[in-house]
Design a protein around this motif. Structure first.
Motif, mmCIF file in Angstrom:
data_model
loop_
_atom_site.group_PDB
_atom_site.id
_atom_site.type_symbol
_atom_site.label_atom_id
_atom_site.label_comp_id
_atom_site.label_asym_id
_atom_site.label_seq_id
_atom_site.Cartn_x
_atom_site.Cartn_y
_atom_site.Cartn_z
ATOM 1 N N SER A 187 2.079 0.907 13.439
ATOM 2 C CA SER A 187 2.579 2.069 12.568
ATOM 3 C C SER A 187 1.606 2.851 12.050
ATOM 4 N N VAL A 188 0.469 2.339 11.363
ATOM 5 C CA VAL A 188 -0.491 3.007 10.986
ATOM 6 C C VAL A 188 -1.347 3.716 12.078
ATOM 7 N N ARG A 242 4.161 3.321 3.388
ATOM 8 C CA ARG A 242 3.982 2.784 1.901
ATOM 9 C C ARG A 242 2.322 3.050 1.591
ATOM 10 N N LEU A 243 1.450 3.699 2.396
ATOM 11 C CA LEU A 243 0.170 3.916 2.223
ATOM 12 C C LEU A 243 0.092 5.393 1.928
ATOM 13 N N SER A 244 -1.020 5.881 0.819
ATOM 14 C CA SER A 244 -1.167 7.146 0.552
ATOM 15 C C SER A 244 -1.935 7.642 1.975
ATOM 16 N N LEU A 248 -5.686 6.259 1.856
ATOM 17 C CA LEU A 248 -5.964 4.823 2.153
ATOM 18 C C LEU A 248 -5.454 4.571 3.549
ATOM 19 N N ARG A 249 -4.211 5.223 4.131
ATOM 20 C CA ARG A 249 -3.998 5.042 5.347
ATOM 21 C C ARG A 249 -5.154 5.266 6.434
ATOM 22 N N GLU A 250 -6.009 6.398 6.306
ATOM 23 C CA GLU A 250 -7.041 6.600 7.003
ATOM 24 C C GLU A 250 -8.030 5.411 7.096
#
Length: 223
Positions: A142-143, A54-56, A59-61
């Motif tokens: 998960s990230v 659910r993160l771009s 943003l995930r980085e």
């Protein structure tokens, strides 16, 4: 997302570790498993934490860096395609989750896994359906797993640019299917997967046909 961990801590099960994987559904590249233990005050410091899907990418980085800066412990396990082919993706996934928990710098008092139970962790544990969406430490795992694997796939892209791993990360897309059909699989592909095995058979058939047209003996005839 933090309610489950708060409850477990109040009942004396701290620290709580979350475990999740990335790459289970891909047909190329490794399976990456991550385990993460977050601090009790993590909700104030990880305001953008969510399921990695659910993160771009940008943003995930960012969230990945924030997780590593505050985590009490974290670990990753990279399982190569050859191991997945040898024992199957589910068995490899379960083994990877055990190894990730074992590698944590702190022994957890409780482990929450995403989706399915993992026996043999050595501590109390439970599986939570869609845990990466509803449990903070699983979302963090998960990230970490997703960003770690994406970076690996970008590196593999430089070794095998014809497959465009940086774009599809080894998952089955129209572009990846076309590359498989054109070039056949490489060592990063999971040969036990139906689409990869089919691409390999088609490649060998094309090579055999080309040899036949040249009038040269085939590999079988030469042997």
């Amino acid at each position: 997302m933090w309610g489950c961990e708060r409850l477990l801590r109040r009942r004396g099960f701290a620290p709580v570790a979350g475990v999740d994987e990335a790459g289970r559904g891909a047909c190329a590249g490794p399976l990456v498993v991550a385990a993460v233990v977050l601090p009790a005050n993590g909700s104030r410091r990880l305001v953008d934490l969510a399921d990695s899907k659910r993160l771009s990418p940008r943003l995930r980085e960012q969230v990945f860096d924030e997780i590593l800066s505050v985590a009490q412990a974290w670990a990753t396990v990279v399982i190569q395609s050859s191991e997945i082919d040898a024992c199957g993706v589910h068995v490899a996934n379960i083994a990877g989750m055990r190894r990730a928990v074992a590698r944590l710098g702190r022994r957890p008092g409780y482990v929450i896994t995403d989706g399915f139970a993992v026996p043999g962790l050595g501590v109390a544990s439970t599986a939570v359906l869609k845990g990466d969406q509803v449990v903070a430490c699983v979302a963090a795992a998960s990230v970490v797993a997703k960003v770690t694997r994406d970076r690996i796939m970008k590196d593999l892209h430089h070794r095998h640019p014809e497959y465009d791993f940086a774009q599809h990360k080894g998952y089955v897309t129209a572009g990846h299917a076309a590359a498989l059909s054109a070039y056949g699989p490489c060592e990063q592909h999971r040969m036990s997967y139906v689409n990869v095995a089919q691409a390999q058979r088609e490649r060998l058939a094309r090579l055999e046909d080309a040899v036949t047209r040249t009038g040269l003996p085939s590999a079988t005839e030469s042997a």
